[in-house]
Scaffold this motif. Structure first.
Motif, PDB file in Angstrom:
ATOM      1  N   UNK A  38       0.669  -1.195  -0.073  1.00 40.51           N
ATOM      2  CA  UNK A  38       0.043   0.053  -0.086  1.00 40.51           C
ATOM      3  C   UNK A  38       0.941   1.087   0.030  1.00 40.51           C
ATOM      4  N   UNK A  39       1.908   1.211   0.998  1.00 43.05           N
ATOM      5  CA  UNK A  39       2.545   2.394   0.882  1.00 43.05           C
ATOM      6  C   UNK A  39       3.655   2.596  -0.183  1.00 43.05           C
ATOM      7  N   UNK A  40       4.283   1.389  -0.670  1.00 45.65           N
ATOM      8  CA  UNK A  40       5.136   1.336  -1.723  1.00 45.65           C
ATOM      9  C   UNK A  40       4.205   1.875  -3.057  1.00 45.65           C
ATOM     10  N   UNK A  41       3.024   1.776  -3.220  1.00 41.47           N
ATOM     11  CA  UNK A  41       2.175   2.146  -4.407  1.00 41.47           C
ATOM     12  C   UNK A  41       2.212   3.779  -4.344  1.00 41.47           C
ATOM     13  N   UNK A  42       1.956   3.910  -3.146  1.00 40.97           N
ATOM     14  CA  UNK A  42       1.761   5.361  -2.751  1.00 40.97           C
ATOM     15  C   UNK A  42       2.989   6.075  -3.090  1.00 40.97           C
ATOM     16  N   UNK A  43       4.200   5.550  -2.708  1.00 41.47           N
ATOM     17  CA  UNK A  43       5.623   6.210  -2.868  1.00 41.47           C
ATOM     18  C   UNK A  43       5.893   6.314  -4.235  1.00 41.47           C
ATOM     19  N   UNK A  89      10.703   3.680   6.816  1.00 40.93           N
ATOM     20  CA  UNK A  89      11.433   3.563   5.578  1.00 40.93           C
ATOM     21  C   UNK A  89      10.706   4.361   4.498  1.00 40.93           C
ATOM     22  N   UNK A  90       9.407   3.647   4.327  1.00 41.57           N
ATOM     23  CA  UNK A  90       8.564   4.299   3.068  1.00 41.57           C
ATOM     24  C   UNK A  90       8.230   5.617   3.308  1.00 41.57           C
ATOM     25  N   UNK A  91       7.742   6.243   4.467  1.00 42.54           N
ATOM     26  CA  UNK A  91       7.559   7.388   4.712  1.00 42.54           C
ATOM     27  C   UNK A  91       8.853   8.362   4.344  1.00 42.54           C
ATOM     28  N   UNK A  92       9.850   8.137   4.921  1.00 41.85           N
ATOM     29  CA  UNK A  92      10.949   8.829   4.630  1.00 41.85           C
ATOM     30  C   UNK A  92      11.368   8.876   3.206  1.00 41.85           C
ATOM     31  N   UNK A 143       4.879  14.257  19.101  1.00 44.24           N
ATOM     32  CA  UNK A 143       5.971  13.295  18.997  1.00 44.24           C
ATOM     33  C   UNK A 143       5.762  12.054  19.328  1.00 44.24           C
ATOM     34  N   UNK A 144       4.807  11.364  19.773  1.00 43.08           N
ATOM     35  CA  UNK A 144       4.467  10.010  19.839  1.00 43.08           C
ATOM     36  C   UNK A 144       4.198   9.519  18.398  1.00 43.08           C
ATOM     37  N   UNK A 145       3.391  10.579  17.590  1.00 45.29           N
ATOM     38  CA  UNK A 145       3.035  10.043  16.132  1.00 45.29           C
ATOM     39  C   UNK A 145       4.273   9.954  15.089  1.00 45.29           C
ATOM     40  N   UNK A 146       5.377  10.507  15.522  1.00 46.69           N
ATOM     41  CA  UNK A 146       6.626  10.506  14.801  1.00 46.69           C
ATOM     42  C   UNK A 146       7.536   9.440  15.375  1.00 46.69           C
ATOM     43  N   UNK A 147       7.556   9.322  16.547  1.00 44.71           N
ATOM     44  CA  UNK A 147       8.475   8.354  17.231  1.00 44.71           C
ATOM     45  C   UNK A 147       7.933   6.855  16.981  1.00 44.71           C
ATOM     46  N   UNK A 148       6.632   6.676  17.413  1.00 45.25           N
ATOM     47  CA  UNK A 148       6.079   5.341  17.258  1.00 45.25           C
ATOM     48  C   UNK A 148       5.362   5.272  16.065  1.00 45.25           C
ATOM     49  N   UNK A 149       4.745   6.265  15.275  1.00 46.19           N
ATOM     50  CA  UNK A 149       4.259   5.847  14.217  1.00 46.19           C
ATOM     51  C   UNK A 149       5.243   5.357  13.087  1.00 46.19           C
ATOM     52  N   UNK A 150       6.518   6.132  12.755  1.00 44.49           N
ATOM     53  CA  UNK A 150       7.058   6.011  11.915  1.00 44.49           C
ATOM     54  C   UNK A 150       8.691   5.805  12.364  1.00 44.49           C
TER      55      UNK A 150
END
Length: 578
Positions: free
Chosen positions: A257-262, A299-302, A406-413
């Motif tokens: 899913x994320x790869x297709x978005x990327x 990794x994908x979001x980055x 902060x939690x959204x960044x630290x734990x989410x991605x």
């Protein structure tokens, strides 16, 4: 005679280490191993069947190689010929360059990463034969090999939890990073995204890939691009489509899913409506949350946010309903859900500022490097969390928990500590940033106080760095509040931006933009000596008094006035008497 190439072996990961031993002795020992071990048993994959499946005939086209690509192709074909001549295999080696390199080549995008797929042997076995051949004087002479043309051999072992399902062997050849891996097919179980791997045909390998445009091969033996799916057609239509039925494709591996978005955002392609329809399916989103490591999500979001079109990626996150699955703490089921109804204002405004950069503009003043741009996009991505009240702090039970942003960044991605600290600082400093911006906008009496603004900037920078990006964050949060159509504070976009431009221009006029790098006229030891006392807890605040004095007297070179300022505040600073 030219000396033989030296090809040391070493690992670049902690997963697997190839011993530093002679290539010749290693290659000799490899030749006497069981044949099945060379073909795959030692790598937990099944060797190819004696009776190969009848493979569909692909649609083909041609591409023109550069001289370096042709040189690499010729060398690899000689390795295949060398292996075929040994008579150790039942079928001849066929080599294909796969996936991203083929796609980018057709699009005219330069690429130095080449995946080489092999039909009847593992990547490591082929690469070791390559190293063996490259030490032969005849090969060195034929291919005009220099020491720098053939790099070190590396093996990265399987690590399914990091989405690495098969061992990959890589080597630097003629400036290209060349990976070697066998053609394979995958079989998934219901509760895991880690497939059972076995040798496959080129068609089976193509069908297991995430998108048809990534499922193309360049057959080195025939010199043709091979399309076993609809990749060439979809390239022409600028369409991102899954080779197999979308729902099962995503349930097998939700990371797709994320790869297709990327890929859609990077290439400015459109995602197939049939795929879009199921990408936000609750079952797919639950699988993405439960089956995929957050490191891999990160990794994908980055890659998306460092790409050429990060705004498009965030637009897909909103359109497809992915936001609350990605930018969240998946370890807590009762975590709040932020309101993203006005999020579009933030990412569209930031992209607009970015695209319309001019000297002295808001983006030019606040985003000064590629790193800062990436950090700013991270803050753009998580800014909806700013409206969520901070987690409660139970008195006497440890430190104050970090804010949800902060939690959204630290734990989410699984963002780095540096990015997590920046998110916290941007959240904590926003009120002061807003206060000073409004003071300038309203022409408050103190706005000429250079030390007030300079010390504030130094404080923002000290907490996590990138104070300018923190200001951009404050700007975007306010934009979400006042530029929304239904906002009670509604203002025009031009008036809004003018107010922030005025603030930044004022900081420039005060010459405090570089306040964090202001060099002290006096250090702690010198100050203590001038006061005739020993250093103590008072020192940090006393040095701040000195910096404030310097900001008020930018032309000063003698710290005497700063020392007098400290001396006049001796009691307040808690400096002991002589």
């Amino acid at each position: 005679m030219r000396p033989l190439l030296r090809l040391p072996l070493h690992s670049i990961t902690s997963f697997y280490t190839i011993p530093r031993i002679s290539l010749r002795s290693f290659s000799h020992s490899l030749m006497v191993k069981r044949k099945s071990e060379v073909l795959g048993d030692s790598f937990n994959i099944q060797p190819p069947s004696r009776i190969r499946k009848m493979e569909a005939q692909p649609i083909t086209t041609t591409i023109e190689l550069t001289s370096k690509e042709a040189q690499l192709k010729d060398l690899l074909l000689d390795v295949a010929k060398f292996i075929n001549g040994s008579g150790s295999l039942e079928e001849p080696v066929v080599l294909r360059w796969a996936g991203g390199w083929v796609r980018d080549k057709l699009l005219g995008i330069p690429s130095h990463d080449i995946d080489t797929a092999i039909n009847v042997m593992t990547g490591e076995a082929f690469a070791l034969k390559l190293c063996e051949l490259c030490q032969q004087p005849a090969t060195i002479k034929k291919h005009v090999l220099a020491e720098s043309d053939v790099g070190n051999l590396h093996k990265i072992a399987r690590n399914p939890e990091k989405s690495k399902h098969l061992e990959t062997t890589t080597i630097k050849l003629f400036g290209y990073d060349v990976d070697f891996v066998n053609l394979r097919k995958e079989t998934y179980t219901e509760d895991s995204r880690n497939p059972q791997m076995e040798f496959g045909t080129a068609e089976e390998d193509a069908l297991r890939r995430d998108a048809t445009v990534n499922a193309l091969f360049y057959n080195l033996n025939t010199g043709k691009v091979e399309d076993f799916t609809t990749g060439l057609k979809d390239m022409k239509s600028r369409l991102i489509r899954t080779p197999l039925e979308p729902f099962q494709t995503f349930m097998d591996d939700p990371l797709r899913v994320l790869r297709l978005v990327r890929f859609a955002s990077r290439l400015e392609f459109t995602i197939d409506p049939a795929a879009e329809e199921v990408m936000g399916d609750r079952r797919v989103l639950d699988a993405l949350r439960l089956k995929i490591s957050r490191e891999r999500v990160g990794v994908e979001v980055e890659k998306m946010l460092k790409g050429n079109h990060p705004r498009k990626s965030l637009e897909y996150f909103e359109k497809l309903g992915l936001y609350h699955t990605v930018f969240t703490d998946p370890t807590h089921s009762n975590i709040p859900v932020p309101d993203i109804s006005n999020w579009k204002i933030a990412y569209e405004l930031f992209d607009s500022l970015r695209q319309n950069k001019t000297p002295g503009s808001i983006y030019d003043a606040l985003v000064r490097s590629d790193e800062a741009d990436y950090y700013a996009w991270i803050l753009v991505a998580i800014c909806p969390w700013e409206s969520v009240e901070d987690p409660p702090h139970v008195s006497g039970k440890g430190k104050q928990p970090p804010p949800f942003v902060t939690l959204a960044a630290r734990e989410g991605i699984k963002a780095s500590n540096k990015i997590s600290d920046l998110a916290t600082a941007a959240h904590n400093n926003r009120a002061e940033i807003m206060s000073l911006m409004m003071a300038v906008s309203e022409n408050a009496p103190f706005i000429s106080e250079r030390d007030r603004f300079g010390m504030a900037i130094r404080n923002w920078e000290a907490k996590a760095g990138h104070w300018r990006v923190q200001v951009m964050y404050a700007l975007l949060i306010e934009a979400m509040e006042v530029l929304a159509p239904d906002s009670a504070k509604s203002v025009s976009k031009d008036d809004f931006l003018h107010k922030w431009q005025l603030f930044l221009d004022h900081l420039q006029e005060l010459d405090v933009m570089e306040a964090p790098s202001l060099k002290r006229l006096i250090d702690g030891n010198q100050l203590a000596k001038a006061l005739g006392v020993k250093p103590g807890k008072w020192m940090a605040e006393a040095l701040n008094v000195c910096i404030k004095w310097q900001l008020r007297h930018p032309e000063a070179t003698d710290p005497a006035g700063a020392v007098e300022d400290v001396r006049s505040q001796r009691a307040e600073l808690g400096i002991p008497g002589k």
